[in-house]
Design an enzyme around this catalytic site. Structure first.
Site, PDB file in Angstrom:
ATOM      1  N   LYS A  30     -66.603 -79.512  38.023  1.00 38.08           N
ATOM      2  CA  LYS A  30     -66.276 -80.418  36.926  1.00 38.08           C
ATOM      3  C   LYS A  30     -65.211 -81.389  37.428  1.00 38.08           C
ATOM      4  O   LYS A  30     -64.065 -81.005  37.659  1.00 38.08           O
ATOM      5  CB  LYS A  30     -65.771 -79.646  35.703  1.00 38.08           C
ATOM      6  CG  LYS A  30     -65.538 -80.544  34.491  1.00 38.08           C
ATOM      7  CD  LYS A  30     -65.075 -79.752  33.294  1.00 38.08           C
ATOM      8  CE  LYS A  30     -64.926 -80.657  32.079  1.00 38.08           C
ATOM      9  NZ  LYS A  30     -63.964 -81.764  32.319  1.00 38.08           N
ATOM     10  N   TRP A  31     -65.596 -82.634  37.593  1.00 36.46           N
ATOM     11  CA  TRP A  31     -64.720 -83.642  38.173  1.00 36.46           C
ATOM     12  C   TRP A  31     -63.756 -84.177  37.115  1.00 36.46           C
ATOM     13  O   TRP A  31     -64.132 -84.399  35.977  1.00 36.46           O
ATOM     14  CB  TRP A  31     -65.558 -84.771  38.757  1.00 36.46           C
ATOM     15  CG  TRP A  31     -66.484 -84.280  39.814  1.00 36.46           C
ATOM     16  CD1 TRP A  31     -67.765 -83.856  39.656  1.00 36.46           C
ATOM     17  CD2 TRP A  31     -66.172 -84.095  41.191  1.00 36.46           C
ATOM     18  NE1 TRP A  31     -68.280 -83.428  40.846  1.00 36.46           N
ATOM     19  CE2 TRP A  31     -67.322 -83.561  41.813  1.00 36.46           C
ATOM     20  CE3 TRP A  31     -65.022 -84.329  41.955  1.00 36.46           C
ATOM     21  CZ2 TRP A  31     -67.361 -83.264  43.174  1.00 36.46           C
ATOM     22  CZ3 TRP A  31     -65.065 -84.034  43.306  1.00 36.46           C
ATOM     23  CH2 TRP A  31     -66.220 -83.502  43.903  1.00 36.46           C
TER      24      TRP A  31
END
Length: 360
Positions: A30-31
């Site tokens: 999850k950026w």
């Protein structure tokens, strides 16, 4: 046309406490950046945020490389990120949203952005929204096989054990969790069709003030502080997530603790001209004229809150109130509570190939 009109709402994720263990799932980091739907139509590039805001002018260095590397007509889903000292740096991203183009151009040189791509929504006039993710992922690999820095394809894995290891290890590079996607799913704009697993930790913090809720004379959020090893009390962020009933109760509960500004450890913050620090109640170009005034209370109450991560010495997101800790002394609420996260090289994540394990 790129086959899909702008702006297009991105597919979203809903919170989950555990990874799914049955079904056909793929897991991605999850950026922590700006979500971006990128449209290319020949010589034209358009970059839209999650809310539909046009971000194109804020990232001129990406426009140039997207024209070089993307198929001539396509729509992709990804995340704009900036790296500082081997970690994702969300504050550096926020600095890009500046009204002066000269400032944007300077920052583009000093701290260039990257784009991490994780979905292909249209290519060469063909809309792919109704195709399963497994098909879209295969086409993404085919059409974007040759992309290179600062454009990256996200690493992914179908192995839950590997994903769980990422969840722990990649926090050291500034990533804030995992996204789980059903490989049989179609792309659903604006729908929370994916799952997100984020870090959740508890923190005991000193309540140092509050802001009124926009609806009226009820509490909207509590201002939180932690002590450093010299005994100085620092603002670290705020917590909320109260029911309407609890907001009204809090106004009465906090009333006996309210104090005059000059009696508060942060009294200088109520007179910004006397302080050079970043203030909890100060206006900035990000506040868009919102009323950020706050009401000081004596630092005698301790609240347990849930949070996901810190960015430097501040909470990255708004924390969630859990309960009062009447059994805890405010002076014991220090930065020593924060976990020590082992560093992890962001380059090892960005440069990993899809279906590879990021390496250090």
């Amino acid at each position: 046309m790129s086959a899909l009109d702008r702006p297009l709402k991105p597919a979203l994720a809903k919170p989950s406490k555990v990874l799914p263990t049955s079904g056909d799932w793929v897991f991605e980091p999850k950026w922590d950046g700006f979500r971006a739907i990128v449209h290319r139509n020949g010589p034209e590039i358009g970059i839209d945020s999650r809310s539909g805001t046009d971000l194109t002018r804020y990232f001129p260095e990406l426009v140039a490389v997207l024209l070089e590397q993307l198929p001539e007509r396509c729509v992709i889903d990804g995340e704009i990120v900036i790296e500082t000292d081997g970690r994702l740096d969300f504050d550096a991203l926020q600095l890009r949203l500046h009204p002066a183009q000269s400032r944007i151009d300077l920052l583009a040189q000093q701290s260039p952005a990257s784009l991490v791509v994780f979905d292909l929504l249209a290519v060469n006039g063909e809309v792919l929204l109704d195709e399963p993710l497994s098909v879209r992922r295969g086409l993404l690999e085919s059409h974007l096989r040759e992309v290179h820095a600062p454009i990256f394809r996200t690493p992914s894995t179908t192995d839950p054990d590997a994903a769980q290891a990422w969840f722990t290890d990649l926090e050291g590079a500034g990533l804030d969790g995992l996204i789980a996607k059903d490989l049989t799913s179609t792309y659903q704009p604006g729908v929370r069709s994916y799952l997100k697993l984020k870090h959740r930790r508890d923190l005991d913090a000193v309540v140092c003030g509050f802001r009124w809720h926009k609806s009226g004379d009820v509490v909207g959020s509590l201002m939180l502080g932690l002590y450093d090893d010299t005994g100085a009390l620092h603002y670290v962020g705020a917590c909320s997530s109260f029911t309407a009933k609890r907001r009204a109760e809090l106004a009465d509960f906090l009333a006996p603790y309210r104090c005059a500004p000059q009696e508060h450890p942060w009294h200088a913050w109520l007179s910004p001209e006397d302080s050079t620090e970043r203030l909890p109640g100060g206006q900035s170009r990000w506040s868009a004229g919102k009323d950020l005034s706050w009401n000081p209370v004596r630092p005698e109450l301790v609240a347990e809150v849930a949070y996901d991560q810190f960015q430097g010495a501040r909470l990255r997101h708004l924390a969630t109130f859990v309960r009062w800790r009447h059994d805890r002394e405010p002076a014991s609420c220090t930065f020593e509570q924060l976990p020590q996260i082992d560093p992890y090289p962001l380059a090892g994540v960005l440069e990993a190939r899809p279906d590879d394990t990021p390496t250090d």
